[in-house]
Design an enzyme around this catalytic site. Structure first.
Site, mmCIF file in Angstrom:
data_model
loop_
_atom_site.group_PDB
_atom_site.id
_atom_site.type_symbol
_atom_site.label_atom_id
_atom_site.label_comp_id
_atom_site.label_asym_id
_atom_site.label_seq_id
_atom_site.Cartn_x
_atom_site.Cartn_y
_atom_site.Cartn_z
ATOM 1 N N THR A 1 5.928 -4.022 14.038
ATOM 2 C CA THR A 1 6.487 -2.978 13.196
ATOM 3 C C THR A 1 5.464 -2.489 12.177
ATOM 4 O O THR A 1 4.421 -3.089 12.011
ATOM 5 C CB THR A 1 7.676 -3.527 12.337
ATOM 6 O OG1 THR A 1 7.154 -4.472 11.400
ATOM 7 C CG2 THR A 1 8.759 -4.139 13.171
ATOM 8 N N ASN A 2 5.872 -1.455 11.479
ATOM 9 C CA ASN A 2 5.104 -0.974 10.328
ATOM 10 C C ASN A 2 5.425 -1.854 9.102
ATOM 11 O O ASN A 2 6.101 -2.868 9.234
ATOM 12 C CB ASN A 2 5.462 0.499 10.058
ATOM 13 C CG ASN A 2 4.273 1.274 9.550
ATOM 14 O OD1 ASN A 2 3.558 0.821 8.665
ATOM 15 N ND2 ASN A 2 4.035 2.453 10.098
ATOM 16 N N GLY B 1 1.780 -8.349 5.659
ATOM 17 C CA GLY B 1 1.300 -9.724 5.512
ATOM 18 C C GLY B 1 2.388 -10.757 5.724
ATOM 19 O O GLY B 1 3.442 -10.467 6.303
ATOM 20 N N ASN C 1 5.063 5.959 3.301
ATOM 21 C CA ASN C 1 4.312 6.604 2.219
ATOM 22 C C ASN C 1 4.141 8.111 2.346
ATOM 23 O O ASN C 1 3.427 8.720 1.565
ATOM 24 C CB ASN C 1 2.936 5.938 2.083
ATOM 25 C CG ASN C 1 3.066 4.451 1.829
ATOM 26 O OD1 ASN C 1 3.873 4.048 1.001
ATOM 27 N ND2 ASN C 1 2.331 3.643 2.568
ATOM 28 N N THR C 2 4.755 8.710 3.368
ATOM 29 C CA THR C 2 4.757 10.173 3.477
ATOM 30 C C THR C 2 6.210 10.610 3.336
ATOM 31 O O THR C 2 7.051 10.173 4.131
ATOM 32 C CB THR C 2 4.186 10.624 4.837
ATOM 33 O OG1 THR C 2 2.815 10.246 4.894
ATOM 34 C CG2 THR C 2 4.292 12.128 5.040
ATOM 35 N N LYS D 1 5.821 3.966 16.978
ATOM 36 C CA LYS D 1 5.758 2.838 16.028
ATOM 37 C C LYS D 1 6.936 2.910 15.066
ATOM 38 O O LYS D 1 7.168 3.947 14.434
ATOM 39 C CB LYS D 1 4.430 2.866 15.250
ATOM 40 C CG LYS D 1 4.269 1.673 14.304
ATOM 41 C CD LYS D 1 2.833 1.522 13.852
ATOM 42 C CE LYS D 1 2.644 0.366 12.898
ATOM 43 N NZ LYS D 1 1.243 0.195 12.494
ATOM 44 N N ASN E 1 0.831 -1.210 0.000
ATOM 45 C CA ASN E 1 0.000 0.000 0.000
ATOM 46 C C ASN E 1 0.859 1.250 0.000
ATOM 47 O O ASN E 1 1.963 1.259 0.538
ATOM 48 C CB ASN E 1 -0.981 -0.013 1.178
ATOM 49 C CG ASN E 1 -0.411 0.651 2.408
ATOM 50 O OD1 ASN E 1 -0.436 1.874 2.550
ATOM 51 N ND2 ASN E 1 0.187 -0.146 3.298
ATOM 52 N N ARG E 2 0.326 2.272 -0.649
ATOM 53 C CA ARG E 2 0.937 3.610 -0.587
ATOM 54 C C ARG E 2 -0.190 4.621 -0.371
ATOM 55 O O ARG E 2 -0.356 5.571 -1.144
ATOM 56 C CB ARG E 2 1.749 3.914 -1.865
ATOM 57 C CG ARG E 2 1.043 3.640 -3.170
ATOM 58 C CD ARG E 2 1.819 4.222 -4.361
ATOM 59 N NE ARG E 2 1.172 3.994 -5.622
ATOM 60 C CZ ARG E 2 1.379 2.950 -6.427
ATOM 61 N NH1 ARG E 2 2.252 2.020 -6.088
ATOM 62 N NH2 ARG E 2 0.728 2.841 -7.570
ATOM 63 N N GLY F 1 -0.765 6.879 1.932
ATOM 64 C CA GLY F 1 -0.339 8.258 2.198
ATOM 65 C C GLY F 1 -1.261 8.987 3.161
ATOM 66 O O GLY F 1 -1.553 10.176 2.987
ATOM 67 N N PHE F 2 -1.702 8.278 4.213
ATOM 68 C CA PHE F 2 -2.516 8.898 5.288
ATOM 69 C C PHE F 2 -3.747 9.625 4.749
ATOM 70 O O PHE F 2 -3.975 10.810 5.040
ATOM 71 C CB PHE F 2 -1.693 9.889 6.124
ATOM 72 C CG PHE F 2 -0.648 9.276 6.997
ATOM 73 C CD1 PHE F 2 -0.873 8.098 7.684
ATOM 74 C CD2 PHE F 2 0.582 9.917 7.176
ATOM 75 C CE1 PHE F 2 0.108 7.544 8.497
ATOM 76 C CE2 PHE F 2 1.558 9.376 7.989
ATOM 77 C CZ PHE F 2 1.327 8.188 8.653
ATOM 78 N N SER G 1 5.717 5.177 8.656
ATOM 79 C CA SER G 1 5.017 4.895 7.407
ATOM 80 C C SER G 1 5.953 5.245 6.254
ATOM 81 O O SER G 1 6.554 6.315 6.246
ATOM 82 C CB SER G 1 3.742 5.730 7.314
ATOM 83 O OG SER G 1 3.295 5.688 5.978
HETATM 84 C C1 LIG Z 1 -3.666 -0.357 3.661
HETATM 85 C C2 LIG Z 1 -2.833 -0.172 4.910
HETATM 86 C C3 LIG Z 1 -2.858 1.041 5.570
HETATM 87 C C4 LIG Z 1 -2.078 1.223 6.727
HETATM 88 N N1 LIG Z 1 -2.119 2.429 7.382
HETATM 89 C C5 LIG Z 1 -1.383 2.602 8.495
HETATM 90 C C6 LIG Z 1 -1.427 3.835 9.206
HETATM 91 O O1 LIG Z 1 -2.177 4.742 8.866
HETATM 92 N N2 LIG Z 1 -0.639 3.968 10.305
HETATM 93 C C7 LIG Z 1 0.194 2.955 10.732
HETATM 94 O O2 LIG Z 1 0.906 3.117 11.717
HETATM 95 N N3 LIG Z 1 0.234 1.775 10.084
HETATM 96 C C8 LIG Z 1 -0.531 1.573 8.994
HETATM 97 N N4 LIG Z 1 -0.486 0.364 8.347
HETATM 98 C C9 LIG Z 1 0.421 -0.684 8.844
HETATM 99 C C10 LIG Z 1 -0.303 -1.702 9.748
HETATM 100 O O3 LIG Z 1 -0.825 -1.081 10.901
HETATM 101 C C11 LIG Z 1 0.667 -2.823 10.182
HETATM 102 O O4 LIG Z 1 1.721 -2.264 10.935
HETATM 103 C C12 LIG Z 1 1.256 -3.567 8.981
HETATM 104 O O5 LIG Z 1 0.305 -3.736 7.962
HETATM 105 C C13 LIG Z 1 1.776 -4.942 9.376
HETATM 106 O O6 LIG Z 1 0.749 -5.761 9.893
HETATM 107 P P1 LIG Z 1 -0.022 -6.882 9.004
HETATM 108 O O7 LIG Z 1 1.032 -7.715 8.343
HETATM 109 O O8 LIG Z 1 -0.855 -7.631 9.993
HETATM 110 O O9 LIG Z 1 -0.835 -6.132 8.031
HETATM 111 C C14 LIG Z 1 -1.263 0.157 7.201
HETATM 112 C C15 LIG Z 1 -1.261 -1.078 6.541
HETATM 113 C C16 LIG Z 1 -2.040 -1.258 5.408
HETATM 114 C C17 LIG Z 1 -2.010 -2.600 4.716
#
Ligand SMILES: Cc1cc2nc3c(=O)[nH]c(=O)nc-3n(C[C@H](O)[C@H](O)[C@H](O)COP(=O)(O)O)c2cc1C
Length: 371
Positions: A257-258, A283, A188-189, A229, A117-118, A120-121, A186
């Protein structure tokens, strides 16, 4: 239930563009959040058994939470508890409303159970989120389980003004959060990850702590736990510097982690194509990397700083491994996309069963046993 989702519903959901499918599912959950009747229907199907743990002075009914990014605008806050989560993290929210990056910006690598994903908040901004959260409270639908808020930096705010941007969101949302997560990871910013550098992060943390203290005085309540984070690719030097700051400012915990900028090896041509997209990967391919980061943090802090573990959790074993590596509680996002709404209950049930079969009294006894 996961079998039914995987067999019948997922193929239909996956025919749609990822972001559109996400919005549709969220809008169903948002509608179901509006009445006690539909919430109790969800609860009857999906609610998890109790597996309580207290961390940062917060009582969690079970240790599995919804990760940030799924419910950016607090549209479905009452539902998460009903579909089995022990807590949810709303956001990322920024001080100013913003549209995020151009679409498409979310991609599925289905064979590898991964997303890129990108976004971007993209979010409605702190003030509108406050109103949305207040609405749930006014309707008496606020969940019993903890609600955290994930904070990002507004794109239009220059990096040097990041401290007041984050702190501004805390001030607006203070009353509605059980904890805040300062997201400096993140991908993406533009420039956001530079805030993980010690001197930049210190300014952000200092300002957030100051605002937290001021709000607690005004409201005559305890300060809220603040967490940071981090990215999975932080090198040891950066991590040590962050831990020093966490100790210096008595930050309550670290979320690890992110998403990652790395791409895994794959034999699947469709995944290979997706991996060329710019953005953060989440994932299954992130699982071991994030678990290793949790283990590193646990060792470096001697288990004294609570860790929220996130990245690639799909099964009870994945969650167990993160807790054993040092996470006090865990979260998921991508697992929900691939496994459907039954995932939380199935993981919590699996954790409980393993706890009993291995003779532990409480989930807190498992934290860090394999670090
Ligand atoms: C579409 C999408 C949007 C996300 N937006 C944020 C976000 O706004 N802030 C944040 O800290 N992490 C964000 N994440 C990261 C998730 O909170 C998480 O850290 C990451 O996806 C790893 O966990 P997972 O493998 O269970 O998805 C986002 C992830 C995805 C897939």
């Amino acid at each position: 239930m996961s079998f039914l989702y995987r067999t019948f519903l997922r193929p239909a959901v996956f025919l749609q563009d990822s972001e559109r499918a996400h919005s549709r599912v969220l809008s169903v959950l948002s509608s179901m959040s509006r009445t006690r009747f539909s919430l109790s229907m969800l609860g009857a199907l999906y609610r998890s058994p109790d597996l309580p743990i207290t961390v940062m002075n917060i009582d969690f009914p079970n240790p599995l939470g919804l990760a940030a990014g799924m419910d950016k605008n607090g549209e479905a806050v009452p539902s998460w508890q009903s579909i089995g989560y022990g807590f949810c993290e709303i956001g990322g929210v920024t001080l100013h409303e913003q549209p995020g990056n151009p679409k498409p910006r979310m991609f599925r690598a289905s064979k590898d159970k991964a997303l890129i994903n990108r976004m971007g908040f993209n979010n409605i901004g702190a003030r509108a989120l406050k109103e949305q959260l207040q609405l749930w409270k006014d309707k008496g639908l606020w969940p019993d389980s903890p609600v955290g808020i994930n904070l990002g930096k507004s794109k239009k705010t220059p990096l040097k003004e990041a401290p007041s941007d984050y702190a501004g969101s805390i001030k607006i949302l203070w009353k509605h959060a059980d904890f805040f997560v300062i997201n400096v990871s993140s991908p993406n910013t533009p420039g956001l990850r530079d805030l993980q550098e010690s001197k930049n992060l210190e300014l952000v943390i200092k300002e957030c702590c100051k605002t937290n203290k001021e709000c607690s005085k005004v409201e005559n309540e305890d300060e809220k736990p603040l967490l940071v984070k981090i990215a999975p690719e932080l090198n040891e030097g950066f991590l040590e510097d962050i831990i020093k700051l966490v100790k210096k400012y008595k930050i309550s915990g670290i979320v690890a982690t992110n998403t990652t900028l790395d791409r895994p090896e794959t034999n699947d041509p469709s995944s290979e194509k997706i991996y060329k997209e710019v953005g953060g990967l989440s994932g299954a391919p992130l699982k071991d990397k994030s678990t290793e980061m949790i283990r590193k943090i646990y060792r470096l802090t001697k288990g004294k700083i609570p860790i929220i573990g996130v990245g690639g959790i799909f099964t009870a074993e994945d969650a167990w491994n993160k807790i054993a590596a040092g996470a006090s509680v865990v979260q998921l996002y991508t697992g929900l996309v691939f496994e459907g709404p039954g995932i939380a209950k199935s993981i919590v049930k699996g954790l409980k069963k393993r706890l009993e079969s291995e003779g532990f009294e409480s989930i807190s006894d498992v934290v860090g046993i394999e670090a």
